[in-house]
Design an enzyme around this catalytic site. Structure first.
Site, PDB file in Angstrom:
ATOM      1  N   TYR A  27       0.817  -1.207   0.000  1.00 20.35           N
ATOM      2  CA  TYR A  27       0.000   0.000   0.000  1.00 20.35           C
ATOM      3  C   TYR A  27       0.855   1.262   0.000  1.00 20.35           C
ATOM      4  CZ  TYR A  27      -4.054  -2.956   1.124  1.00 20.35           C
ATOM      5  OH  TYR A  27      -5.041  -3.914   1.104  1.00 20.35           O
ATOM      6  N   LYS A  44       3.295 -15.331   3.052  1.00 16.04           N
ATOM      7  CA  LYS A  44       3.302 -16.128   1.817  1.00 16.04           C
ATOM      8  C   LYS A  44       4.777 -16.400   1.495  1.00 16.04           C
ATOM      9  CE  LYS A  44       1.034 -17.891  -1.727  1.00 16.04           C
ATOM     10  NZ  LYS A  44       0.137 -19.047  -1.562  1.00 16.04           N
ATOM     11  N   ASP A  65      -3.211 -18.126   2.334  1.00 10.66           N
ATOM     12  CA  ASP A  65      -4.355 -18.823   1.738  1.00 10.66           C
ATOM     13  C   ASP A  65      -4.925 -19.849   2.721  1.00 10.66           C
ATOM     14  OD1 ASP A  65      -1.871 -19.961   1.320  1.00 10.66           O
ATOM     15  OD2 ASP A  65      -2.194 -20.465  -0.786  1.00 10.66           O
ATOM     16  N   ASP A  79      -5.462  -6.524   5.911  1.00  4.18           N
ATOM     17  CA  ASP A  79      -6.656  -5.816   5.436  1.00  4.18           C
ATOM     18  C   ASP A  79      -7.737  -6.832   5.071  1.00  4.18           C
ATOM     19  OD1 ASP A  79      -8.378  -3.900   4.460  1.00  4.18           O
ATOM     20  OD2 ASP A  79      -7.328  -3.664   2.547  1.00  4.18           O
ATOM     21  N   ASP A  86     -11.220  -8.237   7.507  1.00  2.60           N
ATOM     22  CA  ASP A  86     -12.600  -8.078   7.026  1.00  2.60           C
ATOM     23  C   ASP A  86     -13.308  -9.434   7.031  1.00  2.60           C
ATOM     24  OD1 ASP A  86     -12.362  -5.379   6.683  1.00  2.60           O
ATOM     25  OD2 ASP A  86     -13.097  -5.366   4.617  1.00  2.60           O
TER      26      ASP A  86
HETATM   27  C1  IPM Z   1      -9.231  -0.487   6.217  1.00  2.00           C
HETATM   28  C2  IPM Z   1      -9.741   0.167   4.973  1.00  2.00           C
HETATM   29  C3  IPM Z   1      -8.600   0.915   4.329  1.00  2.00           C
HETATM   30  C4  IPM Z   1      -7.482  -0.078   4.125  1.00  2.00           C
HETATM   31  C5  IPM Z   1      -8.927   1.597   3.007  1.00  2.00           C
HETATM   32  C6  IPM Z   1     -10.106   2.528   3.124  1.00  2.00           C
HETATM   33  C7  IPM Z   1      -7.738   2.296   2.432  1.00  2.00           C
HETATM   34  O1  IPM Z   1     -10.266  -0.794   4.113  1.00  2.00           O
HETATM   35  O2  IPM Z   1      -8.928   0.226   7.180  1.00  2.00           O
HETATM   36  O3  IPM Z   1      -9.107  -1.707   6.237  1.00  2.00           O
HETATM   37  O4  IPM Z   1      -7.685  -1.024   3.397  1.00  2.00           O
HETATM   38  O5  IPM Z   1      -6.447   0.060   4.727  1.00  2.00           O
HETATM   39 MG    MG Z   2      -9.936  -2.757   4.650  1.00  2.00          MG
END
Ligand code: IPM
Ligand code: MG
Length: 355
Positions: free
Chosen positions: A142, A190, A222, A246, A250
């Site tokens: 990133y 990985k 994975d 990230d 989620d």
């Molecule tokens: C998070 C968000 C951010 C990220 C985005 C909005 C850049 O998805 O905090 O996970 O992926 O870092």
């Molecule tokens: Mg995110």
């Protein structure tokens, strides 16, 4: 004690959910003897509209001068389908993380008894899952350079870069968290493909012997993605690089039944930032229907991590548990008789006042 809180509400549902967290923080402060002072700062798409910059210098100064940052959400559909946009709301978040030196994102994944039936997983799989994901937040793909396009526009590239010191500090933090929990640490990488992952493994293998009580295991990303849904209880602390973290956090957040429940803390060199892990949910903006609990629980993390006040954290968590048991929840949890965003905030604040 006076505490200065910068409030960066951001986009979409950001303003309404941070408002509920403020109500709760106010009540907690009366119990714990803190005197909160709030200042608002612009970030995200709204900051682009007003200043052209998703993380304006004024906002950065405010964050630097505050004891903690309460963050709502950023993101706006106007940008999502416009790959040519010069400046994007998300850039504000990345810049904030970088300028504040927030190299660690801490996301506790816990389940809530009254919500188990909402989980996409079977109850016997998810019941009792309780782990802490530690995501590296200011390195990797990133932030790596070069990033961009070839002159003819037909080739694009991102670069994944990690330096030893970045890996050392996040792994040390994760080992210390493991010491305070069940003493099991899973490093996700990985290493069978990526050079950066192999450096991560090397560094962890150097650090781990200083923590003989912690059982350290290594897992490919994975495989980790599968195990989080097959056997989430097996995890205690997970540490991983930025992009894997990230995605996996989620994934982990939805197994608890609602994306609207889980908080996070981003910590590092300067002021820490506390934010829900969900996004800006633009469809719900201004409708008073979004679940404020993830933001309220982020305030609990704020009391613990930024103000060293366990009692504040406990009060907020107990209030949330009580609201779930009483069925005072937003429509994402129960759409038969949903409470509004502000009703949930008022209820939580009232519970804390009475407790
Ligand atoms: C998070 C968000 C951010 C990220 C985005 C909005 C850049 O998805 O905090 O996970 O992926 O870092
Ligand atoms: Mg995110």
């Amino acid at each position: 004690m006076e505490i200065k809180i910068a409030v960066l509400a951001g986009d979409g549902i950001g303003p309404e959910i941070t408002q509920q967290a403020i109500k709760v923080i106010d009540k907690v402060c009366r119990k714990t003897g803190h005197k909160p002072e709030y200042s608002e700062g612009l970030t995200g798409a709204i900051a682009i509209d007003k200043t052209g910059n998703p993380y304006p210098e004024d906002t950065h100064r405010l964050c630097m001068e505050s004891d903690a940052v309460l963050f709502g959400a950023i993101g706006d559909p106007r940008y999502d389908n416009d790959p040519k946009a010069n400046v994007r709301p998300e850039k504000g978040l990345l810049e904030m993380r970088q300028k504040l030196g927030l190299y660690a994102n801490i996301r506790p994944v816990t389940t809530f008894g009254p919500l188990l039936h909402k989980s996409p997983l079977r109850k016997d799989i998810v019941d009792g899952a309780d782990f802490l994901a530690v995501r590296e937040l200011t390195g990797g793909i990133y932030f790596g350079r070069p990033q961009g396009r070839s002159e003819d526009g037909n080739t694009a590239y991102d670069t994944c870069v990690y330096h030893r010191f970045e890996i050392e500090r996040i792994c040390t933090l994760a080992l210390n968290f493991a010491m305070k929990r069940r003493r099991k640490l899973t490093m996700v990488d990985k290493a069978n493909v990526l050079a950066t992952s192999r450096l991560w493994r090397e560094v962890m293998q150097e650090l781990a012997p200083s923590y003989p009580e912690v059982e350290v295991e290594y897992m490919f990303v994975d495989n980790a993605a599968m195990q989080i849904i097959q056997w989430p209880r097996r995890f205690d602390v997970i540490v991983t690089e930025n992009m894997f973290g990230d995605i996996l956090t989620d994934e982990a957040s939805v197994i608890t039944g609602s994306l609207g429940m889980l908080p996070s803390a981003s910590i590092g060199v300067h002021t820490s930032v506390f934010e829900p892990i969900h996004g800006s949910y633009p469809q719900a903006a201004g409708r008073n229907i979004a679940n404020p609990v993830a933001t309220v629980l982020s305030a609990a993390m704020m009391f613990e991590h930024a103000f060293d006040c366990e009692e504040g954290g406990r009060l907020i968590r107990n209030a949330v548990e009580a609201s779930l048991e009483a069925g005072v929840v937003t429509g994402d949890i129960d759409d038969t008789a949903p409470a509004s965003t502000s009703e949930v905030g008022d209820w939580l604040a009232g519970w804390i006042e009475k407790s």
